[in-house]
Design a protein around this motif. Structure first.
Motif, PDB file in Angstrom:
ATOM      1  N   ASN A   2      18.909  17.774 -12.692  1.00 27.49           N
ATOM      2  CA  ASN A   2      19.273  18.442 -11.884  1.00 27.49           C
ATOM      3  C   ASN A   2      20.019  19.642 -11.716  1.00 27.49           C
ATOM      4  N   LEU A   3      20.276  20.821 -11.907  1.00 27.94           N
ATOM      5  CA  LEU A   3      21.435  21.896 -12.899  1.00 27.94           C
ATOM      6  C   LEU A   3      22.800  21.354 -11.225  1.00 27.94           C
ATOM      7  N   ASN A   4      22.680  21.058 -10.383  1.00 28.58           N
ATOM      8  CA  ASN A   4      23.224  20.625  -9.119  1.00 28.58           C
ATOM      9  C   ASN A   4      23.975  19.206  -9.496  1.00 28.58           C
ATOM     10  N   ASN A   5      23.789  18.210 -10.784  1.00 26.13           N
ATOM     11  CA  ASN A   5      23.997  16.898 -11.720  1.00 26.13           C
ATOM     12  C   ASN A   5      24.243  17.354 -12.863  1.00 26.13           C
ATOM     13  N   LEU A   6      24.665  18.242 -13.428  1.00 26.09           N
ATOM     14  CA  LEU A   6      23.891  17.469 -14.381  1.00 26.09           C
ATOM     15  C   LEU A   6      24.643  16.723 -16.062  1.00 26.09           C
ATOM     16  N   SER A   7      24.675  16.457 -16.286  1.00 25.30           N
ATOM     17  CA  SER A   7      26.090  14.979 -17.657  1.00 25.30           C
ATOM     18  C   SER A   7      25.328  14.920 -18.676  1.00 25.30           C
ATOM     19  N   LEU A   8      26.110  14.901 -19.513  1.00 26.04           N
ATOM     20  CA  LEU A   8      25.713  14.844 -20.799  1.00 26.04           C
ATOM     21  C   LEU A   8      25.387  13.516 -21.330  1.00 26.04           C
ATOM     22  N   GLN A   9      25.433  12.605 -20.661  1.00 24.42           N
ATOM     23  CA  GLN A   9      24.141  11.554 -20.185  1.00 24.42           C
ATOM     24  C   GLN A   9      23.124  11.639 -20.005  1.00 24.42           C
ATOM     25  N   VAL A  26       9.352  22.279 -24.780  1.00 24.02           N
ATOM     26  CA  VAL A  26       9.928  22.723 -23.510  1.00 24.02           C
ATOM     27  C   VAL A  26      11.021  22.524 -22.940  1.00 24.02           C
ATOM     28  N   LEU A  27      12.087  23.350 -23.243  1.00 24.20           N
ATOM     29  CA  LEU A  27      12.767  22.710 -21.927  1.00 24.20           C
ATOM     30  C   LEU A  27      12.675  24.062 -20.714  1.00 24.20           C
ATOM     31  N   TRP A  28      12.707  23.629 -19.719  1.00 26.91           N
ATOM     32  CA  TRP A  28      12.637  24.129 -18.669  1.00 26.91           C
ATOM     33  C   TRP A  28      13.788  24.135 -17.574  1.00 26.91           C
ATOM     34  N   ILE A  29      13.004  25.027 -16.635  1.00 21.68           N
ATOM     35  CA  ILE A  29      13.848  24.607 -15.436  1.00 21.68           C
ATOM     36  C   ILE A  29      13.380  25.202 -13.834  1.00 21.68           C
ATOM     37  N   ASP A  30      12.876  24.547 -13.107  1.00 22.85           N
ATOM     38  CA  ASP A  30      12.375  24.383 -11.888  1.00 22.85           C
ATOM     39  C   ASP A  30      12.770  25.114 -10.938  1.00 22.85           C
ATOM     40  N   ALA A  31      12.461  26.268 -10.061  1.00 22.86           N
ATOM     41  CA  ALA A  31      12.675  26.202  -8.735  1.00 22.86           C
ATOM     42  C   ALA A  31      13.694  26.019  -8.120  1.00 22.86           C
ATOM     43  N   LYS A  32      13.983  24.464  -8.039  1.00 21.32           N
ATOM     44  CA  LYS A  32      14.663  23.604  -6.923  1.00 21.32           C
ATOM     45  C   LYS A  32      16.025  22.699  -8.390  1.00 21.32           C
ATOM     46  N   GLY A  33      15.770  23.969  -9.464  1.00 17.17           N
ATOM     47  CA  GLY A  33      16.682  23.370 -10.419  1.00 17.17           C
ATOM     48  C   GLY A  33      16.245  22.360 -11.387  1.00 17.17           C
ATOM     49  N   ASP A  34      15.423  21.266 -11.246  1.00 14.79           N
ATOM     50  CA  ASP A  34      15.338  20.090 -11.835  1.00 14.79           C
ATOM     51  C   ASP A  34      14.735  20.624 -13.566  1.00 14.79           C
ATOM     52  N   VAL A  35      15.149  19.895 -14.331  1.00 18.63           N
ATOM     53  CA  VAL A  35      15.592  20.019 -16.129  1.00 18.63           C
ATOM     54  C   VAL A  35      14.293  19.453 -16.490  1.00 18.63           C
ATOM     55  N   ARG A  36      13.556  20.088 -17.011  1.00 15.53           N
ATOM     56  CA  ARG A  36      12.727  19.348 -17.665  1.00 15.53           C
ATOM     57  C   ARG A  36      12.867  19.097 -18.899  1.00 15.53           C
ATOM     58  N   LEU A  37      11.963  18.483 -19.389  1.00 17.35           N
ATOM     59  CA  LEU A  37      11.321  18.859 -21.247  1.00 17.35           C
ATOM     60  C   LEU A  37       9.944  18.300 -21.487  1.00 17.35           C
ATOM     61  N   ASP A  38       9.410  19.109 -21.465  1.00 18.18           N
ATOM     62  CA  ASP A  38       7.994  18.980 -21.805  1.00 18.18           C
ATOM     63  C   ASP A  38       7.131  18.787 -23.179  1.00 18.18           C
ATOM     64  N   ASP A  55       6.510  27.539 -10.960  1.00 19.03           N
ATOM     65  CA  ASP A  55       7.744  27.118 -10.056  1.00 19.03           C
ATOM     66  C   ASP A  55       8.838  27.369 -11.418  1.00 19.03           C
ATOM     67  N   MET A  56       8.521  27.896 -12.780  1.00 20.10           N
ATOM     68  CA  MET A  56       9.305  27.657 -13.542  1.00 20.10           C
ATOM     69  C   MET A  56      10.201  29.229 -13.483  1.00 20.10           C
ATOM     70  N   ARG A  57      11.742  29.504 -14.030  1.00 20.34           N
ATOM     71  CA  ARG A  57      12.631  29.732 -12.981  1.00 20.34           C
ATOM     72  C   ARG A  57      13.157  29.928 -14.952  1.00 20.34           C
ATOM     73  N   VAL A  58      13.369  29.005 -15.506  1.00 17.25           N
ATOM     74  CA  VAL A  58      14.624  28.844 -16.920  1.00 17.25           C
ATOM     75  C   VAL A  58      12.848  28.422 -17.964  1.00 17.25           C
ATOM     76  N   ARG A  59      12.862  29.745 -19.133  1.00 16.28           N
ATOM     77  CA  ARG A  59      12.618  28.486 -20.147  1.00 16.28           C
ATOM     78  C   ARG A  59      13.261  28.824 -21.424  1.00 16.28           C
ATOM     79  N   PHE A  60      13.953  27.921 -22.478  1.00 16.12           N
ATOM     80  CA  PHE A  60      14.680  27.884 -23.339  1.00 16.12           C
ATOM     81  C   PHE A  60      13.702  28.234 -24.637  1.00 16.12           C
TER      82      PHE A  60
END
Length: 105
Positions: A2-9, A26-38, A55-60
């Motif tokens: 999640n964007l609130n607990n990002l880490s390199l690992q 596709v690397l994307w982030i949902d409305a809750k801040g979850d980072v996903r790679l689908d 619920d997508m808010r950001v898409r790379f």
């Protein structure tokens, strides 16, 4: 992750789980801040995938198959992972339903 607990690992684990040879991703982030790679399925374009995720808010920018942007090699590339992590750390989600598109890192 999640964007609130990002880490390199954590980012490396997300990318290790992907198979670069399976297709585009596709690397994307949902409305809750979850980072996903689908994996992008053959029946959807990147925009079609975006539409299918209300619920997508950001898409790379799409990571094209065969370029080693995802998978084991990508996860072991510290420069690539740190570049993505730094970009993820700059993201601020808004309440807007519009999708922010990121094409530069």
């Amino acid at each position: 992750m999640n964007l609130n607990n990002l880490s390199l690992q954590g980012l490396k684990e997300v990318f290790q789980a992907a198979d670069d040879e399976a297709g585009h991703h596709v690397l994307w982030i949902d409305a809750k801040g979850d980072v996903r790679l689908d994996l992008l399925t053959d029946d959807l374009s990147p925009v079609g995938f975006q539409i299918a995720q209300p619920d997508m808010r950001v898409r790379f920018e799409t990571f094209c198959q065969g370029n080693e942007y995802v998978g084991q090699k990508a996860a072991s590339d510290d420069n690539w992972m740190n570049l993505l992590l730094a970009r993820l750390q700059k993201i601020e989600l808004s309440d807007s339903a519009s999708v922010q598109f990121i094409e530069t890192y």
